[in-house]
Design a protein around this motif. Structure first.
Motif, PDB file in Angstrom:
ATOM      1  N   ASP A  18       0.909  -1.116   0.041  1.00 18.18           N
ATOM      2  CA  ASP A  18       0.206  -0.023  -0.051  1.00 18.18           C
ATOM      3  C   ASP A  18       0.843   1.236   0.123  1.00 18.18           C
ATOM      4  OD1 ASP A  18      -2.105  -1.547   0.027  1.00 18.18           O
ATOM      5  OD2 ASP A  18      -2.502  -1.291   2.130  1.00 18.18           O
ATOM      6  N   GLU A  19       1.856   1.457   0.766  1.00 20.27           N
ATOM      7  CA  GLU A  19       2.847   2.439   0.791  1.00 20.27           C
ATOM      8  C   GLU A  19       3.563   2.736  -0.576  1.00 20.27           C
ATOM      9  OE1 GLU A  19       5.519   1.491   3.952  1.00 20.27           O
ATOM     10  OE2 GLU A  19       4.228   1.920   5.605  1.00 20.27           O
ATOM     11  N   GLN A  22       0.829   4.163  -2.852  1.00 23.82           N
ATOM     12  CA  GLN A  22       0.144   5.359  -2.496  1.00 23.82           C
ATOM     13  C   GLN A  22       1.211   6.182  -3.118  1.00 23.82           C
ATOM     14  OE1 GLN A  22       0.101   6.584   1.749  1.00 23.82           O
ATOM     15  NE2 GLN A  22      -2.002   7.071   1.341  1.00 23.82           N
ATOM     16  N   ASN A  25       0.924   6.781  -6.839  1.00 25.06           N
ATOM     17  CA  ASN A  25      -0.412   7.489  -7.048  1.00 25.06           C
ATOM     18  C   ASN A  25      -0.162   8.982  -6.726  1.00 25.06           C
ATOM     19  OD1 ASN A  25      -1.632   5.270  -7.851  1.00 25.06           O
ATOM     20  ND2 ASN A  25      -2.549   4.730  -6.058  1.00 25.06           N
ATOM     21  N   HIS A  26       0.427   9.280  -5.735  1.00 25.80           N
ATOM     22  CA  HIS A  26       0.469  10.678  -5.226  1.00 25.80           C
ATOM     23  C   HIS A  26       1.382  11.667  -6.337  1.00 25.80           C
ATOM     24  CE1 HIS A  26      -0.483  10.075  -0.594  1.00 25.80           C
ATOM     25  NE2 HIS A  26      -1.401  10.114  -1.580  1.00 25.80           N
TER      26      HIS A  26
END
Length: 240
Positions: A18-19, A22, A25-26
């Motif tokens: 997830d990290e 994320q 995606n950012h």
């Protein structure tokens, strides 16, 4: 070993997955903002839209904040997870791409300021055709570089690098024409210089889009392709 689309998401820890996702995606969210900033800056210049130029400048603060936040994410991932191999390449490539996006934002803000100056001083007599053409190319390069990052697509990344060489040639040609024009009509110098600085910013945006594309190749292939020819880069991409 090449990195495919899902290679970096197969970890024992779902939180690590997830990290990484994320952070990526950012980066793409920041890229979308910067891409709009480039388009708006070009439009402000061509349309002599002072208000739009001002909005482009103000967006730069948001871009800067996103750079800091994503850099902090990358730092936390390295400190907590001590990633190796492809995971480390992803974190490094993300951090480098964020830096290039921030600089694209800076160049867009410069163009916004120049658009406002041209509104105050009067439009330049030359250079708008070149602004439109080179501007469209570097905006598309930025978009394609981000697409390449999102899809881990080395072929699209290579196309961005090729396009940058064409932009450099167009920029040099435009510079020669504008300098010649200023020599023939010294009264135009102040206004034409604003076009020249705008073209310079667009050329730099193309350079930063190429940097992002080169990072995609590094991410997927594990090979540093900076400072080499397009032909050599293509050989690196095709080398399995």
């Amino acid at each position: 070993m090449d990195l495919d689309q899902d290679a970096y998401t197969h970890h024992i820890s779902q939180q690590f997955n997830d990290e990484l996702e994320q952070a990526k995606n950012h980066l793409l969210e920041m890229g979308g903002l910067v891409e709009r900033q480039v388009g708006d800056a070009i439009k402000a210049l061509i349309d002599a839209d002072s208000e739009l130029g001002d909005r482009v400048q103000k967006k730069d603060d948001q871009v800067n904040r996103m750079e800091i936040e994503i850099d902090e994410e990358c730092t936390r991932i390295i400190a907590r997870r001590q990633p190796a191999a492809s995971d480390l390449r992803l974190v490094i490539a993300t951090s480098k791409a964020v830096s290039d996006l921030e600089r694209i934002g800076d160049e867009s803000a410069k163009i916004g300021r120049l658009a406002m100056k041209l509104c105050e001083e009067g439009e330049a007599p030359r250079g708008y055709v070149e602004i439109r053409h080179i501007g469209d190319r570097v905006r598309r390069m930025t978009q394609e570089a981000l697409t390449a990052f999102a899809r881990l697509d080395v072929d699209t990344a290579l196309n961005v690098a090729r396009e940058d060489k064409d932009v450099d040639r167009e920029y040099e040609s435009a510079m020669r024409e504008l300098v010649t024009y200023m020599m023939e009509d010294p009264r135009s110098i102040k206004r034409v210089m604003n076009i020249i600085w705008s073209l310079r910013s667009l050329e730099r945006i193309g350079d930063h889009a190429r940097n992002i594309a080169e990072n995609v190749i590094y991410l997927v292939k594990g090979t540093d392709v900076r400072h080499i020819s397009i032909d050599e880069m293509q050989r690196q991409v095709q080398d399995d």
